[in-house]
Write a protein that holds these residues in place. Structure first.
Motif, PDB file in Angstrom:
ATOM      1  N   PRO A  76       0.835  -1.208   0.000  1.00  0.00           N
ATOM      2  CA  PRO A  76       0.000   0.000   0.000  1.00  0.00           C
ATOM      3  C   PRO A  76       0.864   1.251   0.000  1.00  0.00           C
ATOM      4  O   PRO A  76       1.956   1.277   0.566  1.00  0.00           O
ATOM      5  N   VAL A  77       0.353   2.293  -0.662  1.00  0.00           N
ATOM      6  CA  VAL A  77       1.039   3.581  -0.705  1.00  0.00           C
ATOM      7  C   VAL A  77       0.434   4.454   0.383  1.00  0.00           C
ATOM      8  O   VAL A  77      -0.712   4.891   0.273  1.00  0.00           O
ATOM      9  N   GLY A  78       1.185   4.665   1.452  1.00  0.00           N
ATOM     10  CA  GLY A  78       0.662   5.371   2.610  1.00  0.00           C
ATOM     11  C   GLY A  78       0.610   6.880   2.440  1.00  0.00           C
ATOM     12  O   GLY A  78       1.223   7.457   1.539  1.00  0.00           O
ATOM     13  N   ASP A  79      -0.118   7.520   3.344  1.00  0.00           N
ATOM     14  CA  ASP A  79      -0.287   8.970   3.278  1.00  0.00           C
ATOM     15  C   ASP A  79       1.044   9.700   3.387  1.00  0.00           C
ATOM     16  O   ASP A  79       1.253  10.722   2.728  1.00  0.00           O
ATOM     17  N   ASP A  80       1.964   9.199   4.218  1.00  0.00           N
ATOM     18  CA  ASP A  80       3.248   9.881   4.396  1.00  0.00           C
ATOM     19  C   ASP A  80       4.029   9.905   3.090  1.00  0.00           C
ATOM     20  O   ASP A  80       4.660  10.920   2.749  1.00  0.00           O
TER      21      ASP A  80
ATOM     22  N   PRO B  72      -2.618  13.966  -1.952  1.00  0.00           N
ATOM     23  CA  PRO B  72      -2.561  14.085  -0.492  1.00  0.00           C
ATOM     24  C   PRO B  72      -3.924  14.468   0.087  1.00  0.00           C
ATOM     25  O   PRO B  72      -4.707  15.179  -0.553  1.00  0.00           O
ATOM     26  N   ARG B  73      -4.173  14.042   1.298  1.00  0.00           N
ATOM     27  CA  ARG B  73      -5.473  14.306   1.907  1.00  0.00           C
ATOM     28  C   ARG B  73      -5.742  15.800   2.079  1.00  0.00           C
ATOM     29  O   ARG B  73      -6.882  16.252   1.986  1.00  0.00           O
ATOM     30  N   VAL B  74      -4.692  16.589   2.299  1.00  0.00           N
ATOM     31  CA  VAL B  74      -4.890  18.019   2.490  1.00  0.00           C
ATOM     32  C   VAL B  74      -5.475  18.676   1.248  1.00  0.00           C
ATOM     33  O   VAL B  74      -6.150  19.711   1.333  1.00  0.00           O
ATOM     34  N   MET B  75      -5.252  18.071   0.076  1.00  0.00           N
ATOM     35  CA  MET B  75      -5.764  18.665  -1.152  1.00  0.00           C
ATOM     36  C   MET B  75      -7.286  18.614  -1.223  1.00  0.00           C
ATOM     37  O   MET B  75      -7.901  19.400  -1.959  1.00  0.00           O
ATOM     38  N   PHE B  76      -7.902  17.731  -0.449  1.00  0.00           N
ATOM     39  CA  PHE B  76      -9.364  17.663  -0.465  1.00  0.00           C
ATOM     40  C   PHE B  76      -9.960  18.945   0.125  1.00  0.00           C
ATOM     41  O   PHE B  76     -11.008  19.412  -0.336  1.00  0.00           O
ATOM     42  N   GLU B  77      -9.300  19.512   1.128  1.00  0.00           N
ATOM     43  CA  GLU B  77      -9.765  20.782   1.678  1.00  0.00           C
ATOM     44  C   GLU B  77      -9.620  21.894   0.648  1.00  0.00           C
ATOM     45  O   GLU B  77     -10.490  22.766   0.526  1.00  0.00           O
TER      46      GLU B  77
ATOM     47  N   VAL C  48       4.223  14.544  -3.289  1.00  0.00           N
ATOM     48  CA  VAL C  48       3.409  15.548  -3.986  1.00  0.00           C
ATOM     49  C   VAL C  48       3.488  16.937  -3.366  1.00  0.00           C
ATOM     50  O   VAL C  48       3.658  17.938  -4.082  1.00  0.00           O
ATOM     51  N   LEU C  49       3.368  17.038  -2.050  1.00  0.00           N
ATOM     52  CA  LEU C  49       3.204  18.360  -1.437  1.00  0.00           C
ATOM     53  C   LEU C  49       4.394  19.295  -1.645  1.00  0.00           C
ATOM     54  O   LEU C  49       4.197  20.475  -1.981  1.00  0.00           O
TER      55      LEU C  49
ATOM     56  N   LEU D  84     -12.401   9.646  -7.170  1.00  0.00           N
ATOM     57  CA  LEU D  84     -13.838   9.902  -7.111  1.00  0.00           C
ATOM     58  C   LEU D  84     -14.196  10.782  -5.913  1.00  0.00           C
ATOM     59  O   LEU D  84     -15.054  11.671  -6.003  1.00  0.00           O
ATOM     60  N   ALA D  85     -13.517  10.555  -4.786  1.00  0.00           N
ATOM     61  CA  ALA D  85     -13.767  11.380  -3.605  1.00  0.00           C
ATOM     62  C   ALA D  85     -13.321  12.821  -3.842  1.00  0.00           C
ATOM     63  O   ALA D  85     -13.981  13.768  -3.396  1.00  0.00           O
ATOM     64  N   LEU D  86     -12.205  12.988  -4.555  1.00  0.00           N
ATOM     65  CA  LEU D  86     -11.743  14.340  -4.864  1.00  0.00           C
ATOM     66  C   LEU D  86     -12.751  15.054  -5.758  1.00  0.00           C
ATOM     67  O   LEU D  86     -13.074  16.230  -5.532  1.00  0.00           O
ATOM     68  N   PHE D  87     -13.261  14.351  -6.748  1.00  0.00           N
ATOM     69  CA  PHE D  87     -14.271  14.963  -7.623  1.00  0.00           C
ATOM     70  C   PHE D  87     -15.484  15.395  -6.809  1.00  0.00           C
ATOM     71  O   PHE D  87     -16.030  16.487  -7.016  1.00  0.00           O
ATOM     72  N   ASP D  88     -15.886  14.570  -5.887  1.00  0.00           N
ATOM     73  CA  ASP D  88     -17.040  14.907  -5.051  1.00  0.00           C
ATOM     74  C   ASP D  88     -16.755  16.129  -4.187  1.00  0.00           C
ATOM     75  O   ASP D  88     -17.666  16.922  -3.895  1.00  0.00           O
ATOM     76  N   ALA D  89     -15.481  16.325  -3.805  1.00  0.00           N
ATOM     77  CA  ALA D  89     -15.132  17.437  -2.920  1.00  0.00           C
ATOM     78  C   ALA D  89     -15.164  18.788  -3.622  1.00  0.00           C
ATOM     79  O   ALA D  89     -15.369  19.814  -2.967  1.00  0.00           O
TER      80      ALA D  89
END
Length: 248
Positions: A105-109, A175-180, A115-116, A206-211
């Motif tokens: 798995p490719v983890g968040d870290d 990265p998860r921060v990009m969803f904000e 990317v960031l 898909l979650a990013l598109f929804d955001a």
């Protein structure tokens, strides 16, 4: 900005290479562009493989944009091409390669490290390029952004009011921060997703598109891997820009 070369392509498109604070870039303007009839600008995003490697695809995209009356421009990403090497970013890429080869798995870290820093460094450079390009004779706003790292597209679209519409390619880890940041994007969006992309987490895409907060947003999903984008996708993106940039 220092223009370093000029080439008139066979379809009348003027290609100019430039450097901006040491950053290489390319600008294409259609034959119809002039000081009295300036062309709206499309920023051409690309993966961090270097402008030399990406040139055939970039010039093809620029010529299609010019056929619709748009200018197009791009700049080299940090750590790519002839720009100074970025050891930390190269280590993150190698860690990603090993993880994917091992099926781990490719983890968040790892996603954050990959990317960031690149987005944080590149976004101000692309905004500076806009500062310099838009006042040139034959160039005008509004601005569209097309392709490249989706996180960079999100950052630019969320923070630069000159960008009126975006075509984003969901083909890289986010990265998860990009969803904000995506929740601050309100311009019209055209998002392309390759359903079987080996380098992209479909559920995350898909979650990013929804955001995205945009009321005018469309998701165009096609079967196939990262490089299997159908030819019809280019015309759909062109039609999107004709509707939302030229008339913005």
């Amino acid at each position: 900005m220092n223009f370093t070369s000029e080439l008139l392509l066979d379809d009348g498109v003027l290609e100019r290479r430039f450097t901006l604070d040491g950053i290489p870039g390319l600008l294409w303007t259609p034959a119809t562009a002039s000081a009295s009839a300036p062309a709206p600008l499309i920023l051409l995003g690309h993966p961090p493989l270097g402008l030399g490697a990406m040139y055939p695809r970039l010039v093809s995209r620029a010529r299609h944009a010019a056929a619709d009356g748009f200018a197009a421009a791009t700049i080299e990403l940090p750590g790519s091409g002839d720009r100074p090497a970025w050891p930390a970013l190269n280590r993150a890429r190698e860690d990603l390669r090993r993880a994917m080869q091992a099926g781990a798995p490719v983890g968040d870290d790892l996603v954050d490290a990959l990317v960031l820093p690149l987005v944080d460094a590149a976004a101000p450079e692309w905004r500076a390029a806009l500062d310099t390009l838009l006042p040139l004779p034959g160039i005008t706003g509004p601005v569209g952004i097309s392709g490249g790292l989706i996180s960079l597209g999100v950052r630019l679209t969320a923070t630069d009011p000159r960008i009126a519409a975006a075509v984003l390619f969901a083909g890289s880890f986010v990265p998860r921060v990009m969803f904000e940041e995506a929740r601050r994007v309100t311009v019209p969006l055209h998002v392309l997703l390759q359903w079987d992309d080996e380098g992209n987490d479909r559920a995350s895409a898909l979650a990013l598109f929804d955001a995205f907060a945009s009321r005018d947003k469309s998701l165009h999903a096609h079967l196939g891997g990262h490089t299997g984008v159908p030819a019809s996708a280019a015309e759909a993106a062109a039609g999107f820009f004709r509707r939302h940039v030229r008339t913005a």
